[in-house]
Design an enzyme around this catalytic site. Structure first.
Site, PDB file in Angstrom:
ATOM      1  N   CYS B  87       1.071  -0.817  -0.272  1.00 40.38           N
ATOM      2  CA  CYS B  87      -0.552   0.244  -0.326  1.00 40.38           C
ATOM      3  C   CYS B  87       0.695   1.960  -0.053  1.00 40.38           C
ATOM      4  O   CYS B  87       1.621   1.833  -1.552  1.00 40.38           O
ATOM      5  CB  CYS B  87      -1.085  -0.343   1.558  1.00 40.38           C
ATOM      6  SG  CYS B  87      -2.289   1.099   0.754  1.00 40.38           S
ATOM      7  N   HIS B 183      -3.268  -6.051   1.232  1.00 42.96           N
ATOM      8  CA  HIS B 183      -2.713  -5.809   2.808  1.00 42.96           C
ATOM      9  C   HIS B 183      -2.592  -7.184   2.786  1.00 42.96           C
ATOM     10  O   HIS B 183      -3.817  -7.533   3.494  1.00 42.96           O
ATOM     11  CB  HIS B 183      -3.890  -5.267   3.596  1.00 42.96           C
ATOM     12  CG  HIS B 183      -3.266  -3.590   3.218  1.00 42.96           C
ATOM     13  ND1 HIS B 183      -2.368  -2.729   4.175  1.00 42.96           N
ATOM     14  CD2 HIS B 183      -4.558  -2.494   2.782  1.00 42.96           C
ATOM     15  CE1 HIS B 183      -2.432  -1.403   3.496  1.00 42.96           C
ATOM     16  NE2 HIS B 183      -3.597  -0.890   2.975  1.00 42.96           N
ATOM     17  N   GLU B 185      -1.146  -8.706   5.307  1.00 46.19           N
ATOM     18  CA  GLU B 185      -1.085  -8.785   6.153  1.00 46.19           C
ATOM     19  C   GLU B 185      -2.519  -8.429   7.338  1.00 46.19           C
ATOM     20  O   GLU B 185      -2.400  -8.847   8.423  1.00 46.19           O
ATOM     21  CB  GLU B 185      -0.128  -8.068   7.265  1.00 46.19           C
ATOM     22  CG  GLU B 185      -0.797  -6.205   7.138  1.00 46.19           C
ATOM     23  CD  GLU B 185      -0.507  -5.393   6.016  1.00 46.19           C
ATOM     24  OE1 GLU B 185      -0.633  -5.845   4.737  1.00 46.19           O
ATOM     25  OE2 GLU B 185      -1.167  -4.459   5.992  1.00 46.19           O
TER      26      GLU B 185
END
Lengths: 301, 205
Positions: B87, B183, B185
């Site tokens: 990002c 993302h 994560e």
């Protein structure tokens, strides 16, 4: 016949709301009242700005009813900066929240800084696509707000006072109450859930995590770089500065210095460096001398 | 076996999420090592891989310049240090940015030959998650979370498209450097962190 699977895009999920707040961690969110201030905040390295009609110190001074900012102002700020723009609505005023969502703000702060619209209940935040942040003084308030759908929390502190004492109190209390959870048995947790008026699952999750299940910022009374560092050292995930920047003698300098102190919070030499020669901080108020009906933190629990 | 050290740039943003994902991945792969939060230039010296997380690109950029960490990252990338950027991190790796990036005076690291568009999918109310296919990860779709996400307008030179969603480029790679506009994560699917750690294992330290 060819079968094409339709691509589904899902919006407004808990993951997207909480994910957004995770991107704000370690950052400073600054209150601004116009496009010009928003630009100063962005240039200083703010992760977001909070658009409002008046900063808390001026709301406090003006008295009367404080409401959501003029949508025109909010839009001007949104058009000026590239970072996220947040805005405040009154506690329980879901129509103001709907207006802010329709404007496309990135987050709504259901805030005790404004005059509450509903003294019984908060907004049902799960109904919204836009994420919400709410204030909390203790673990019970914090968990109730999460249960209602808040994606982020902040200490309430005592807004517009330039006095950190209440934010410290609220941060310590939440930490202490979470530590207490860690020692509790299943049946004690059930009792706590009842006391806090929240689901058992949420209390259990908080115990397991050993922290609040959402991002938790410090807010209410932060006026200097050292104030920001203090709150970070106490475990805040980031900082909201209300009146501390634009009520100081030199907003640009204060804004930059608070951003840097928030990053280097555990390096006193660097906090010292950025704190040099900033000029007068915002004027402070002794909270003990405030009449009880002027306390914002006790609005709606 | 030597211990693997992976760094996560910890100036601002979703740092702990990447640290946790990397730790879980190492455990899954049976690798010994640790994940460090990188906040100073010196922290970069011992790592075999660097993650640049999401956050606000304007903030991370300002702090990168302030701490002079960006110069060292460029130097190490040149030596082959594996980098995974997500990002805001992806924005910072680009050679070229759009109007928003120019307007905010963001100084890009220029590690990938690509032009990046900030907030390409809109504001937070337009943030979304969806299933995407990534050829390098096999047939099983990957749940991609886009939060005020950027997109890559074009790549050139040695930089290649790594992932696409509809007609937009959402992942680009050049040798040891991988940039994603979503993302990984924020999901429990560790395949991208696994892919990255395998690159880091091969980096000589």
């Amino acid at each position: 016949m060819k079968i094409t699977k339709k691509i589904v895009e899902t919006k407004g999920t808990e993951r997207l709301k909480r994910g957004f707040t995770k991107m704000q961690k370690g950052g400073v969110i600054m209150d601004v009242i116009n496009a010009e201030q928003a630009k100063i905040a962005e240039r200083a390295g703010a992760v977001a700005v909070m658009a409002l009609e008046r900063v808390p110190a001026d709301i406090r001074a003006a008295g009367g009813v404080a409401r959501m900012a003029d949508p025109q102002k909010v839009v001007e700020i949104m058009e000026t900066v590239t970072i996220p723009v947040m805005a405040k609505c009154r506690i329980g005023h879901f129509a103001e929240a709907q207006v802010l969502e329709a404007l496309g703000v990135d987050m709504v702060d259901e805030s005790e800084v404004l005059t509450p619209a509903d003294e019984e209940s908060h907004i049902d935040k799960k109904k919204f696509v836009v994420p919400f942040v709410c204030g909390a003084r203790n673990l019970g308030e914090a968990l109730r707000r999460i249960q209602e759908g808040a994606a982020m929390l902040r200490t309430k502190g005592e807004p517009g006072t330039g006095n950190i004492v209440e934010a410290v109190r609220h941060m310590k209390l939440v930490t202490r109450e979470i530590s207490a959870l860690k020692k509790m048995s299943e049946s004690q947790l059930r009792k706590k859930a009842k006391e806090y008026r929240v689901g058992f699952k949420l209390v259990k999750e908080t115990k397991k995590l050993g922290r609040l299940p959402v991002v938790n910022f410090a807010a209410g009374g932060i006026a200097t770089p050292a104030d920001a560092a203090l709150m970070m050292l106490m475990g805040a995930d980031g900082i909201f500065v209300g009146s501390g920047i634009f009520k100081s003698a030199s907003p640009e300098k204060y804004a930059k210095a608070i951003v840097e102190a928030t990053l280097h919070y555990d390096n006193p030499k660097l906090v010292a460096e950025v704190s040099k020669g900033l000029g007068q901080a915002m004027p402070g108020l002794d909270i003990k001398k405030l009449p009880k009906d002027q306390l914002m933190q006790i609005r709606s629990t | 076996m030597k211990k693997l050290k992976i760094g996560v740039l910890a100036l601002q943003g979703a740092v702990s999420e990447h640290i946790e994902a990397l730790e879980r991945t190492m455990k899954k792969l049976g690798l010994k090592g640790k994940v460090l939060a990188v906040r100073k230039t010196e922290d970069l010296n011992e790592i075999s891989g660097l993650v640049i997380p999401g956050g606000e690109s304007t903030t991370i950029n300002r702090l990168m310049l302030e701490t002079k960490i960006s110069e060292k990252i460029i130097e190490l990338a040149g030596q082959g240090l594996p980098i995974l950027a997500t990002c805001a991190g992806a924005i910072l790796l680009a050679k070229e940015g759009d109007e928003q990036i120019k307007k905010t005076g963001t100084i890009l690291l220029g590690l990938l030959e690509m032009k990046i568009l900030r907030n390409a999918f809109g504001r937070q109310v337009n943030s979304f998650e969806t299933e995407i296919k990534i050829p390098e990860l096999g047939k099983r779709p990957f749940r991609a979370v886009f939060i005020r996400a950027p997109a890559v307008e074009k790549v050139w030179g040695e930089t290649k498209v790594w992932a696409k969603y509809k007609n937009k480029i959402i992942g680009a790679k050049k040798g040891n450097v991988l940039a994603l506009t979503f993302h990984p994560e924020l999901t429990s699917d560790l395949r991208i962190h696994e892919y990255f750690i395998k690159m880091a294992v091969d980096f000589p330290r």
